[in-house]
Design an enzyme around this catalytic site. Structure first.
Site, PDB file in Angstrom:
ATOM      1  N   LYS A 161      -7.637   1.647  -3.114  1.00  0.00           N
ATOM      2  CA  LYS A 161      -7.297   1.221  -1.746  1.00  0.00           C
ATOM      3  C   LYS A 161      -7.361   2.409  -0.774  1.00  0.00           C
ATOM      4  O   LYS A 161      -7.941   2.329   0.317  1.00  0.00           O
ATOM      5  CB  LYS A 161      -5.881   0.623  -1.762  1.00  0.00           C
ATOM      6  CG  LYS A 161      -5.248   0.377  -0.417  1.00  0.00           C
ATOM      7  CD  LYS A 161      -5.656  -0.919   0.200  1.00  0.00           C
ATOM      8  CE  LYS A 161      -5.053  -1.097   1.584  1.00  0.00           C
ATOM      9  NZ  LYS A 161      -5.538  -2.266   2.272  1.00  0.00           N
ATOM     10  N   THR A 179       0.867  -1.181   0.000  1.00  0.00           N
ATOM     11  CA  THR A 179       0.000   0.000   0.000  1.00  0.00           C
ATOM     12  C   THR A 179       0.899   1.224   0.000  1.00  0.00           C
ATOM     13  O   THR A 179       1.621   1.454   0.982  1.00  0.00           O
ATOM     14  CB  THR A 179      -0.894   0.025   1.257  1.00  0.00           C
ATOM     15  OG1 THR A 179      -1.679  -1.168   1.280  1.00  0.00           O
ATOM     16  CG2 THR A 179      -1.825   1.236   1.233  1.00  0.00           C
ATOM     17  N   LYS A 239      -1.395   4.993   8.630  1.00  0.00           N
ATOM     18  CA  LYS A 239      -0.633   5.077   7.367  1.00  0.00           C
ATOM     19  C   LYS A 239      -1.573   5.340   6.192  1.00  0.00           C
ATOM     20  O   LYS A 239      -1.335   6.225   5.370  1.00  0.00           O
ATOM     21  CB  LYS A 239       0.141   3.767   7.155  1.00  0.00           C
ATOM     22  CG  LYS A 239       0.809   3.681   5.782  1.00  0.00           C
ATOM     23  CD  LYS A 239       1.324   2.281   5.480  1.00  0.00           C
ATOM     24  CE  LYS A 239       1.687   2.176   4.015  1.00  0.00           C
ATOM     25  NZ  LYS A 239       2.210   0.875   3.618  1.00  0.00           N
TER      26      LYS A 239
HETATM   27  P1  NAD Z   1       5.849  -6.082   7.320  1.00  0.00           P
HETATM   28  O1  NAD Z   1       6.597  -4.971   7.951  1.00  0.00           O
HETATM   29  O2  NAD Z   1       5.463  -7.272   8.138  1.00  0.00           O
HETATM   30  O3  NAD Z   1       6.679  -6.644   6.045  1.00  0.00           O
HETATM   31  C1  NAD Z   1       7.470  -5.855   5.213  1.00  0.00           C
HETATM   32  C2  NAD Z   1       8.733  -6.661   4.916  1.00  0.00           C
HETATM   33  O4  NAD Z   1       9.536  -5.951   3.969  1.00  0.00           O
HETATM   34  C3  NAD Z   1       9.597  -6.885   6.153  1.00  0.00           C
HETATM   35  O5  NAD Z   1       9.814  -8.283   6.339  1.00  0.00           O
HETATM   36  C4  NAD Z   1      10.907  -6.148   5.822  1.00  0.00           C
HETATM   37  O6  NAD Z   1      12.060  -6.774   6.340  1.00  0.00           O
HETATM   38  C5  NAD Z   1      10.886  -6.179   4.301  1.00  0.00           C
HETATM   39  N1  NAD Z   1      11.714  -5.157   3.687  1.00  0.00           N
HETATM   40  C6  NAD Z   1      11.818  -3.841   4.032  1.00  0.00           C
HETATM   41  N2  NAD Z   1      12.683  -3.217   3.195  1.00  0.00           N
HETATM   42  C7  NAD Z   1      13.087  -4.139   2.299  1.00  0.00           C
HETATM   43  C8  NAD Z   1      13.969  -4.094   1.188  1.00  0.00           C
HETATM   44  N3  NAD Z   1      14.598  -2.968   0.843  1.00  0.00           N
HETATM   45  N4  NAD Z   1      14.166  -5.228   0.488  1.00  0.00           N
HETATM   46  C9  NAD Z   1      13.541  -6.376   0.844  1.00  0.00           C
HETATM   47  N5  NAD Z   1      12.695  -6.479   1.886  1.00  0.00           N
HETATM   48  C10 NAD Z   1      12.474  -5.378   2.610  1.00  0.00           C
HETATM   49  O7  NAD Z   1       4.563  -5.414   6.650  1.00  0.00           O
HETATM   50  P2  NAD Z   1       3.224  -6.153   6.161  1.00  0.00           P
HETATM   51  O8  NAD Z   1       2.224  -6.143   7.244  1.00  0.00           O
HETATM   52  O9  NAD Z   1       3.605  -7.430   5.489  1.00  0.00           O
HETATM   53  O10 NAD Z   1       2.721  -5.095   5.076  1.00  0.00           O
HETATM   54  C11 NAD Z   1       3.310  -5.000   3.788  1.00  0.00           C
HETATM   55  C12 NAD Z   1       2.478  -4.044   2.956  1.00  0.00           C
HETATM   56  O11 NAD Z   1       1.134  -4.515   2.872  1.00  0.00           O
HETATM   57  C13 NAD Z   1       2.392  -2.628   3.535  1.00  0.00           C
HETATM   58  O12 NAD Z   1       2.475  -1.710   2.477  1.00  0.00           O
HETATM   59  C14 NAD Z   1       1.039  -2.598   4.230  1.00  0.00           C
HETATM   60  O13 NAD Z   1       0.496  -1.299   4.300  1.00  0.00           O
HETATM   61  C15 NAD Z   1       0.235  -3.504   3.304  1.00  0.00           C
HETATM   62  N6  NAD Z   1      -0.928  -4.164   3.945  1.00  0.00           N
HETATM   63  C16 NAD Z   1      -0.806  -4.736   5.167  1.00  0.00           C
HETATM   64  C17 NAD Z   1      -1.916  -5.352   5.745  1.00  0.00           C
HETATM   65  C18 NAD Z   1      -1.823  -6.014   7.097  1.00  0.00           C
HETATM   66  O14 NAD Z   1      -2.887  -6.321   7.684  1.00  0.00           O
HETATM   67  N7  NAD Z   1      -0.620  -6.270   7.625  1.00  0.00           N
HETATM   68  C19 NAD Z   1      -3.149  -5.383   5.057  1.00  0.00           C
HETATM   69  C20 NAD Z   1      -3.225  -4.807   3.788  1.00  0.00           C
HETATM   70  C21 NAD Z   1      -2.106  -4.197   3.241  1.00  0.00           C
END
Ligand code: NAD
EC number: 1.1.1.31
Length: 286
Positions: A162, A87, A237
């Site tokens: 979204k 997102t 966010k």
């Molecule tokens: P998260 O923080 O659990 O996962 C993000 C991952 O990206 C982490 O494991 C981190 O180590 C990795 N990362 C960061 N920088 C990096 C890089 N340069 N190269 C490779 N890996 C890297 O977050 P999440 O909950 O999995 O959310 C991910 C996305 O999905 C976000 O944009 C969030 O807004 C969206 N989202 C989350 C949810 C939810 O309920 N968690 C729901 C819908 C959308």
């Protein structure tokens, strides 16, 4: 299909695992060195994507997506499909589309709703921006990770959908919490409030499906001590993305901006790490 998956966090890990379980050869990379069952770990982004036919990213924010996509386009095979499911802001989404097109990649923005539960169960909803042909190529992969994929329009349209949806959600959750809070203050039982409003003109998803009051309505995060669910900081966010987009385009979103400010205060005053519906408890304590 050979699939590269960058960002194996709370969402990315189960999504990549589902692609692998469906028989695809998935190579994953995450800076945190996460390992996921069925996903071959790569040491670098280039290693994860250089032979991939499809590449997914699931990352925290627009700046990281831009940086990671710059590395991807330098290493990916021409013709590969590149799908960002994070997102992020519409401007970054459009910028990485342009980057991909310049490198002869097929590109989509495809943020999701459904949370970590939906990611694990393979029941996410994908909101997709980009060319119709690219959407058709990606659809079978969306069908593995989700139960619905909507093609919303050109580059950035998925992120726009979204952001708008989650602005409505943030505002409506505040309205429902304030409704319960006022009911408490007036001595009206929460059960009576739910029974009336959920079948009257106050009915909405935040009340009927995700009721913030424990003990009434369906079982929700409220009945689980407000463990997320959808965490307050993620709602903040998304509301910040919406408020920034409204400001950038000159759109009128006074309630969206107010909702952002309310969630910013809640986040700073104990809401972080808790479900966004815990705002009801916060109002009651304030
Ligand atoms: P998260 O923080 O659990 O996962 C993000 C991952 O990206 C982490 O494991 C981190 O180590 C990795 N990362 C960061 N920088 C990096 C890089 N340069 N190269 C490779 N890996 C890297 O977050 P999440 O909950 O999995 O959310 C991910 C996305 O999905 C976000 O944009 C969030 O807004 C969206 N989202 C989350 C949810 C939810 O309920 N968690 C729901 C819908 C959308």
């Amino acid at each position: 299909m050979k699939i590269g998956f960058i960002g194996l966090g709370n969402m990315g890990a189960p999504m990549a695992a589902n692609l692998s379980a469906a028989g695809h050869a998935v190579i994953g990379f995450d800076t945190a060195g996460v390992t996921v069952e069925g996903v071959v770990p790569a040491a670098t982004i280039a290693e994860a994507v250089s032979t991939a036919e499809a590449i997914f990213t699931m990352l925290p924010n627009g700046a990281i997506v831009r940086a990671v996509h710059a590395e991807i386009v330098a290493a990916a095979r021409p013709g590969a499909l590149l799908v960002d499911c994070s997102t992020i802001d519409v401007e970054s989404a459009r910028a990485v589309h342009d980057l991909a097109l310049d490198a002869d990649l097929i590109s989509l923005d495809a943020p999701v709703s459904g949370g970590t539960g939906g990611a694990a169960a393979g029941t996410l909803t994908f909101m997709v921006g980009g060319a119709e042909g690219a959407f058709e190529v990606a659809k079978p992969l969306f069908d593995i990770m989700g139960s619905k994929a909507v093609h919303c329009g050109a580059a950035g349209a998925g992120q726009a959908a979204k952001i708008c949806n989650n602005m409505i959600l943030g505002i409506s959750m505040i309205a429902v919490c304030e409704g319960f809070h006022l009911a408490d203050s007036l001595g009206l039982s929460r059960q009576a409030m739910f029974d009336v409003a959920s079948t009257s003109s106050g009915a909405c998803w935040s009340l009927n499906t995700y009721c913030p009051a424990p003990g009434v309505g369906p079982k929700t995060a409220a009945d689980n001590g407000y463990r997320p669910g959808f965490a307050t900081e993620l709602m903040l966010k998304d509301l910040t993305l919406a408020a920034d987009a409204a400001r950038a385009t000159g759109a009128h979103a006074a309630l969206g901006e107010h909702a952002r400010a309310i969630y910013a205060a809640f986040d700073a005053e104990g809401g972080r790490g808790r479900d966004f519906s815990a705002l009801l408890e916060h109002l009651s304590k304030a």
